[in-house]
Design a protein around this motif. Structure first.
Motif, short mmCIF file in Angstrom:
data_model
loop_
_atom_site.label_atom_id
_atom_site.label_comp_id
_atom_site.label_asym_id
_atom_site.label_seq_id
_atom_site.Cartn_x
_atom_site.Cartn_y
_atom_site.Cartn_z
N VAL A 15 0.81 -1.23 0.00
CA VAL A 15 0.00 0.00 0.00
C VAL A 15 0.85 1.28 0.00
N THR A 16 2.16 1.14 -0.12
CA THR A 16 3.00 2.33 -0.19
C THR A 16 3.04 2.85 -1.64
N SER A 17 3.53 4.10 -1.80
CA SER A 17 3.57 4.69 -3.15
C SER A 17 4.95 4.47 -3.77
N PHE A 22 5.29 1.90 -10.36
CA PHE A 22 4.42 2.88 -11.02
C PHE A 22 3.87 2.36 -12.35
N TYR A 23 2.58 2.48 -12.51
CA TYR A 23 1.90 2.08 -13.75
C TYR A 23 1.39 3.35 -14.43
N LEU A 24 1.80 3.56 -15.65
CA LEU A 24 1.45 4.81 -16.33
C LEU A 24 0.09 4.68 -17.03
N ILE A 52 -10.23 9.54 -3.17
CA ILE A 52 -9.33 8.83 -2.25
C ILE A 52 -8.75 7.58 -2.93
N GLY A 53 -7.44 7.43 -2.84
CA GLY A 53 -6.80 6.20 -3.32
C GLY A 53 -6.58 6.12 -4.83
N THR A 54 -6.77 7.24 -5.53
CA THR A 54 -6.63 7.18 -7.00
C THR A 54 -5.19 7.38 -7.48
N GLY A 55 -4.27 7.67 -6.55
CA GLY A 55 -2.87 7.73 -6.98
C GLY A 55 -2.24 9.11 -6.91
N LYS A 56 -2.80 10.01 -6.11
CA LYS A 56 -2.28 11.38 -6.08
C LYS A 56 -0.88 11.45 -5.47
N THR A 57 -0.71 10.80 -4.31
CA THR A 57 0.61 10.84 -3.68
C THR A 57 1.63 10.12 -4.56
N THR A 58 1.19 9.05 -5.20
CA THR A 58 2.08 8.30 -6.08
C THR A 58 2.59 9.19 -7.23
N ILE A 59 1.68 9.98 -7.82
CA ILE A 59 2.17 10.80 -8.94
C ILE A 59 3.04 11.96 -8.47
N HIS A 202 0.96 -5.63 -14.53
CA HIS A 202 2.18 -4.83 -14.39
C HIS A 202 2.81 -5.04 -13.01
N ARG A 203 1.98 -4.94 -11.97
CA ARG A 203 2.52 -5.09 -10.61
C ARG A 203 3.04 -6.50 -10.38
N LEU A 204 2.34 -7.48 -10.92
CA LEU A 204 2.80 -8.87 -10.75
C LEU A 204 4.17 -9.05 -11.42
N PRO A 232 -6.92 2.39 -7.54
CA PRO A 232 -5.74 1.55 -7.31
C PRO A 232 -5.59 1.02 -5.88
N ARG A 233 -5.90 1.85 -4.87
CA ARG A 233 -5.70 1.35 -3.49
C ARG A 233 -6.62 0.15 -3.22
N LEU A 234 -7.85 0.20 -3.76
CA LEU A 234 -8.78 -0.91 -3.55
C LEU A 234 -8.35 -2.14 -4.36
N1 LIG Z 1 -0.23 4.74 -11.27
C1 LIG Z 1 -0.01 3.89 -10.25
N2 LIG Z 1 0.90 2.90 -10.39
C2 LIG Z 1 1.13 2.04 -9.38
N3 LIG Z 1 0.52 2.08 -8.21
C3 LIG Z 1 -0.40 3.03 -8.01
C4 LIG Z 1 -0.71 4.00 -9.01
N4 LIG Z 1 -1.65 4.83 -8.54
C5 LIG Z 1 -1.92 4.41 -7.30
N5 LIG Z 1 -1.17 3.34 -6.98
C6 LIG Z 1 -1.19 2.59 -5.71
O1 LIG Z 1 -2.45 2.79 -5.09
C7 LIG Z 1 -2.33 3.09 -3.72
C8 LIG Z 1 -2.96 4.42 -3.42
O2 LIG Z 1 -2.24 5.45 -4.08
P1 LIG Z 1 -1.98 6.87 -3.42
O3 LIG Z 1 -1.62 6.73 -1.98
O4 LIG Z 1 -1.07 7.58 -4.32
O5 LIG Z 1 -3.45 7.48 -3.54
P2 LIG Z 1 -3.95 8.92 -3.07
O6 LIG Z 1 -4.81 9.44 -4.18
O7 LIG Z 1 -2.80 9.74 -2.66
O8 LIG Z 1 -4.86 8.54 -1.81
P3 LIG Z 1 -5.38 9.52 -0.66
O9 LIG Z 1 -6.56 10.28 -1.24
O10 LIG Z 1 -5.83 8.61 0.44
O11 LIG Z 1 -4.25 10.41 -0.26
C9 LIG Z 1 -0.84 3.04 -3.39
O12 LIG Z 1 -0.55 1.79 -2.85
C10 LIG Z 1 -0.15 3.14 -4.74
O13 LIG Z 1 1.00 2.39 -4.76
#
Ligand SMILES: Nc1ncnc2c1ncn2[C@@H]1O[C@H](COP(=O)(O)OP(=O)(O)OP(=O)(O)O)[C@@H](O)[C@H]1O
Ligand SMILES: [Mg+2]
Length: 270
Positions: A15-17, A22-24, A52-59, A202-204, A232-234
Motif C-alpha cells: 500500500v505504499t507509493s 508505477f503504472y502509467l 481517495i486512493g486514486t494515486g495522487k501521492t504516487t504521482i 504490471h505489478r505482478l 488503485p488502493r482498492l
Molecule cells: N499509477 C499507479 N501505479 C502504481 N501504483 C499506483 C498507481 N496509482 C496508485 N497506486 C497505488 O495505489 C495506492 C494508493 O495510491 P496513493 O496513496 O497515491 O493514492 P492517493 O490518491 O494519494 O490517496 P489519498 O486520497 O488517500 O491520499 C498506493 O498503494 C499506490 O502504490
C-alpha cells in the motif's frame, strides 16, 4: 509470507507509493504532463484532484523523480500546521538557511533564493499533497507566495494536489483570488476496466514472478473491476488478500471464488 509460494521478489500489492511499481495509466500520464507543463511554462498555481486512493501521492513522487535538476522543489506531504510553520517548512525543504523565523524574514529569504535560482536559469516548485486540508489562511499565504515574480516570469510554481474537496474549498468566496490564479487544473479519474487488468499484470511482473503464476482468471479480474471501481488502493487491497488466500488454499490460480471470499471478508470487517 506468500512471496516464496508464487516466486515473488517482493509483495506486488503493497500500500505504499513505491515509484518502482508505477503504472502509467492514461489519467496518471495526463496528470503528470499537466503538472510538468505548468511548472516548465511557469504557470503559477496548478491544481490536481482525485478521489481517495486514486494515486495522487504516487504521482507526486513520480513527478519528483522525473523533473529536471534545474527545477528546485519543496514537497509538503501533510500540511497540518499553521501558515507560518508551512512557510518555514517550505523554506527548509528548499534548503534555505534562515536567520530569523519571522514571516517577513522567511519571505525575504525565499524571495532571495528564488531570484538567485532564476538568475542561474533555474525554476522552483512547491508541491503540496493533501491540499484539501489547507486552511483558508494557509491558502491565502500560498496566494501571496505565487505573487513572487520578476517583470517577466513567475519565480515559484505551486502544485496543489488533493481530494475533490479542494475544488470546493477553492470555490469559497473568500478564496476567489487564489482560484482565479489557477492556470492548470486536472482531475484524475479511476482506471478503466482494461487498465485495471493491465495494472494488476504490471505489478505482478515487477514483483518478479518468473514462474508465470499466479494467474488471475478473466472472471476474477471482472470481480476486481466491479469491487474496486478502478481505484488503485482498492485493487491493491483485494489483490493482496486474494494472493494470501490463494497461498493458504495452495492454489496457483486466483479464481472468481477467491475474489468473492475476499470481498465478503472485507465487507464484514468494515
Ligand atoms: N499509477 C499507479 N501505479 C502504481 N501504483 C499506483 C498507481 N496509482 C496508485 N497506486 C497505488 O495505489 C495506492 C494508493 O495510491 P496513493 O496513496 O497515491 O493514492 P492517493 O490518491 O494519494 O490517496 P489519498 O486520497 O488517500 O491520499 C498506493 O498503494 C499506490 O502504490
Ligand atoms: Mg495521498
Amino acid at each position: 509470507m506468500y512471496c516464496r509460494h508464487y516466486g515473488f521478489k517482493e509483495k506486488p500489492f503493497n500500500v505504499t507509493s513505491d515509484p518502482a511499481f508505477f503504472y502509467l495509466s492514461r489519467r496518471h500520464k495526463e496528470a503528470i504532463a499537466c503538472m510538468s507543463y505548468g511548472i516548465e511554462q511557469r504557470k503559477g498555481i496548478i491544481t490536481v484532484t482525485g478521489e481517495i486512493g486514486t494515486g495522487k501521492t504516487t504521482i507526486c513522487r513520480t513527478l519528483l523523480h522525473q523533473l529536471d535538476k534545474s527545477i528546485k522543489t519543496a514537497l509538503v506531504l501533510n500540511p497540518y500546521f499553521s501558515e507560518l510553520q508551512l512557510l518555514e517548512f517550505i523554506v527548509q525543504d528548499f534548503g534555505i538557511k534562515v536567520k530569523k523565523r519571522t514571516r517577513l524574514s522567511l519571505i525575504n529569504e525565499l524571495n532571495g533564493f528564488l531570484i538567485n535560482e532564476s538568475c542561474s536559469g533555474n525554476n522552483a516548485a512547491i508541491i503540496i499533497d493533501e491540499a484539501q486540508n489547507l486552511t483558508v489562511r494557509q491558502l491565502e499565504q500560498i496566494r501571496l507566495l505565487s505573487n513572487l515574480e520578476t517583470d517577466k516570469e513567475k519565480l515559484l510554481q505551486i502544485i496543489l494536489i488533493g481530494q475533490p474537496e479542494l475544488r470546493e474549498k477553492l470555490g469559497l468566496r473568500e478564496l476567489r483570488q487564489i482560484k482565479q490564479r489557477v492556470m492548470v487544473d486536472y482531475h484524475i479519474e479511476p482506471l478503466d476496466n482494461d487498465e485495471v487488468k493491465d495494472y494488476i499484470l504490471h505489478r505482478l511482473s515487477i514483483a518478479g514472478s518468473d514462474r508465470q503464476k499466479p494467474e488471475f482468471t478473466e472472471s476474477a479480474l471482472r470481480e476486481i473491476c466491479q469491487f474496486s471501481h478502478g481505484v488503485p488502493r482498492l485493487i491493491n487491497l483485494i489483490c493482496d488478500r486474494a494472493l494470501l488466500l490463494g497461498f493458504i488454499k495452495e492454489k496457483d490460480c486466483i479464481s472468481e471464488a477467491i475474489i468473492r471470499d475476499c470481498i465478503k471478508d472485507i465487507r464484514v470487517k468494515q
